[in-house]
Design a protein around this motif. Structure first.
Motif, short mmCIF file in Angstrom:
data_model
loop_
_atom_site.label_atom_id
_atom_site.label_comp_id
_atom_site.label_asym_id
_atom_site.label_seq_id
_atom_site.Cartn_x
_atom_site.Cartn_y
_atom_site.Cartn_z
N ILE A 117 26.91 5.41 0.13
CA ILE A 117 26.01 4.58 0.94
C ILE A 117 24.55 4.77 0.55
N ALA A 118 24.31 5.45 -0.56
CA ALA A 118 22.95 5.80 -0.96
C ALA A 118 22.06 4.57 -1.15
N GLU A 119 20.79 4.77 -0.93
CA GLU A 119 19.69 3.83 -1.23
C GLU A 119 19.50 2.70 -0.22
N ARG A 120 20.40 2.56 0.76
CA ARG A 120 20.17 1.47 1.73
C ARG A 120 20.65 1.80 3.13
N ALA A 121 21.10 3.02 3.39
CA ALA A 121 21.60 3.38 4.72
C ALA A 121 20.50 3.97 5.59
N LYS A 122 20.50 3.62 6.86
CA LYS A 122 19.59 4.24 7.82
C LYS A 122 19.92 5.73 7.96
N PHE A 123 18.91 6.51 8.29
CA PHE A 123 19.06 7.96 8.32
C PHE A 123 19.75 8.46 9.60
N TRP A 124 19.22 8.09 10.77
CA TRP A 124 19.75 8.64 12.02
C TRP A 124 21.16 8.14 12.35
N PRO A 125 21.49 6.88 12.14
CA PRO A 125 22.88 6.46 12.35
C PRO A 125 23.87 7.23 11.47
N ALA A 181 34.42 6.55 3.25
CA ALA A 181 33.25 6.01 2.54
C ALA A 181 33.44 4.56 2.16
N LEU A 182 34.66 4.19 1.77
CA LEU A 182 34.93 2.79 1.40
C LEU A 182 34.63 1.86 2.57
N GLY A 183 35.07 2.23 3.77
CA GLY A 183 34.77 1.42 4.95
C GLY A 183 33.28 1.29 5.18
N ALA A 184 32.56 2.40 5.03
CA ALA A 184 31.11 2.39 5.24
C ALA A 184 30.41 1.52 4.20
N VAL A 185 30.81 1.63 2.95
CA VAL A 185 30.20 0.87 1.86
C VAL A 185 30.42 -0.63 2.06
N LEU A 186 31.63 -1.01 2.45
CA LEU A 186 31.93 -2.43 2.66
C LEU A 186 31.11 -3.00 3.82
N LEU A 187 30.92 -2.21 4.88
CA LEU A 187 30.15 -2.68 6.02
C LEU A 187 28.66 -2.76 5.70
N LEU A 188 28.18 -1.88 4.84
CA LEU A 188 26.77 -1.89 4.45
C LEU A 188 26.43 -3.07 3.55
N GLY A 189 27.31 -3.37 2.62
CA GLY A 189 27.00 -4.38 1.62
C GLY A 189 26.27 -3.79 0.43
N GLY A 369 36.89 4.83 9.09
CA GLY A 369 35.60 4.46 8.52
C GLY A 369 35.10 3.13 9.07
N PHE A 370 35.99 2.16 9.15
CA PHE A 370 35.61 0.86 9.70
C PHE A 370 35.24 0.97 11.18
N ILE A 371 35.97 1.79 11.92
CA ILE A 371 35.69 1.92 13.36
C ILE A 371 34.35 2.60 13.60
N LEU A 375 31.13 0.39 14.72
CA LEU A 375 30.50 0.57 16.03
C LEU A 375 29.01 0.86 15.89
N LEU A 376 28.66 1.71 14.93
CA LEU A 376 27.24 2.01 14.71
C LEU A 376 26.48 0.78 14.24
N LYS A 377 27.13 -0.04 13.45
CA LYS A 377 26.49 -1.27 12.97
C LYS A 377 26.18 -2.20 14.14
#
Length: 409
Positions: A117-125, A181-189, A369-371, A375-377
């Motif tokens: 998720i590097a380079e575009r993810a928010k820090f606190w979430p 991580a795959l779930g997180a990456v897909l949700l981030l774009g 990961g998706f859940i 939810l955080l998204k």
């Protein structure tokens, strides 16, 4: 155990914990060398703060979820100097260093995710996600496999003739981390500018190959604590685990060198791919089987990373899904192949058990990961604004870059 034997085991597990703790520096520098210069500070901060949050979450909640043990009793009981009803801690504080050792495994989950998720993810979430993952998601599966919770291992053994075998975490740690991580990456774009509207893939080169290589070297060295010291006692140590780890590592290096056409990123990650894959069966394989396991993993990483980035358009920055998710899945299955006596292994494994539970673990992690990130998204958002992403996470989040003197020019 006598006090002398316990003291030796305490030192043994403590050294293992220190080696695996040092691997987090490897995670950090692997990410620092791969991301752009404007995101290097963020990579370093994420790994160390994730470790801090993981420690608190695992200490107060996660360890109890996995093993039914809490530390809410006085220090005399914790160190084994006296007994208390409902608590049974070994002398010399053995259970405390065991916690430290297993914590370093739990903290590897957010460290793995960080690279994807590097380079575009928010820090606190992301820190909130770390707390949830190390308090509940990871410990639940850890307890199923390594503590026999809810009778999973008994059921698997009854149905297949052998329990699920994962000596050092190809599935429990690496696959779980990689598929979350795959779930997180897909949700981030994807990162801005990574893919053009016409479908072209725009290259984003690593910022520092020596740092990337340093990260790989640190991880490789620490991995011998990760694998060998998973025995958790000096009496259980096995040179076979060390040899198999070595052979899988070099198998991954050579395979990635050939498949990746001398690319330094592939070569250094190939070593890690081999080590990820051998974790599960490192205590039961023949060294030649471990070499083959590592070679398959190194090749798998090269082709999966390329396909993921170019064809699937999944912007997994460090390739953590191919490296940990897919190579971890291969490792769980490989233990059921090369661990068989017919192929020179020690036996006691079932191919069916390895395939089924490995796949179940990956599915569990992907859904989790998706859940969690879904939810955080919805609640807070998980991605930096377009402006902050353009500026870089270093300045937009931490207000300082990796090279402050240059920022003043």
């Amino acid at each position: 155990m006598s006090e002398g034997i316990t003291g030796t085991d305490v030192l043994f597990v403590l050294l293992g914990a220190i080696l695996v703790f040092a691997m987090h520096a490897g995670f950090a520098f692997l990410e620092v060398g791969t991301v752009r210069r404007k995101n290097q500070v963020n990579a370093l901060i994420k790994i160390i703060t994730d470790f801090g949050v993981s420690t608190i979450s695992y200490f107060f909640i996660g360890y109890a979820v996995a093993y039914g043990v809490d530390f809410l009793v006085n220090a005399a009981v914790l160190s084994g100097q006296m007994e208390a009803e409902g608590y049974a801690f070994a002398s010399n504080g053995y259970d405390l260093v065991k916690f430290f050792f297993l914590l370093t495994f739990a903290a590897a989950i957010p460290a793995i995710i960080s690279g994807g998720i590097a380079e575009r993810a928010k820090f606190w979430p992301q820190l909130i996600a770390t707390a949830i993952l190390t308090a509940l998601i990871y410990p639940f599966f850890e307890g199923l496999v390594w503590n026999g919770n809810f009778g999973l291992q008994e059921t698997v053994e009854t149905l297949t003739g052998a329990s699920f075998h994962d000596f050092a975490g190809s599935i429990v740690v690496h696959a779980i981390g990689g598929w979350i991580a795959l779930g997180a990456v897909l949700l981030l774009g994807a990162r801005k500018g990574r893919y053009a509207k016409d479908g072209r893939v725009n290259g984003i080169p690593p910022s520092n190959i020596p740092f990337l290589a340093l990260g790989s070297w640190i991880l490789c060295i620490g991995w011998f604590g990760f694998n060998v010291m998973s025995a958790q006692s000096i009496g259980g140590i096995s040179g076979l685990v060390a040899m198999n780890s070595l052979m899988a590592m070099v198998g991954g290096i050579i395979a990635a060198l050939v498949a990746g056409r001398n690319d330094p990123g592939f070569v250094h990650n190939g070593a890690l791919a081999g080590l990820v894959a051998v974790c599960a069966g490192s205590d039961i394989m023949h060294p030649i089987g471990a070499l083959a396991t590592g070679a398959v993993a190194g090749t798998l990483f090269v082709f999966a990373f390329t396909y993921c980035q170019s064809r699937l358009k999944i912007d997994d920055v460090l390739g953590v899904w191919p490296l940990h998710g897919l190579c971890g899945l291969w490792g769980g299955i490989a233990a059921g192949i090369f661990g068989l006596e017919a192929l020179g292994g020690l036996g006691g494994v079932s191919f069916i058990a390895q395939v089924v539970v490995s796949l179940l673990g990956c599915a569990y992690a992907l859904i989790a990961g998706f859940i969690v990130y879904g939810l955080l998204k919805m609640v807070s958002g998980i991605r930096l604004s377009e402006e902050d992403e353009f500026i870089g996470a270093d300045l937009s989040i931490h207000k300082i870059g990796a090279y402050p003197e240059e920022d003043l020019r």
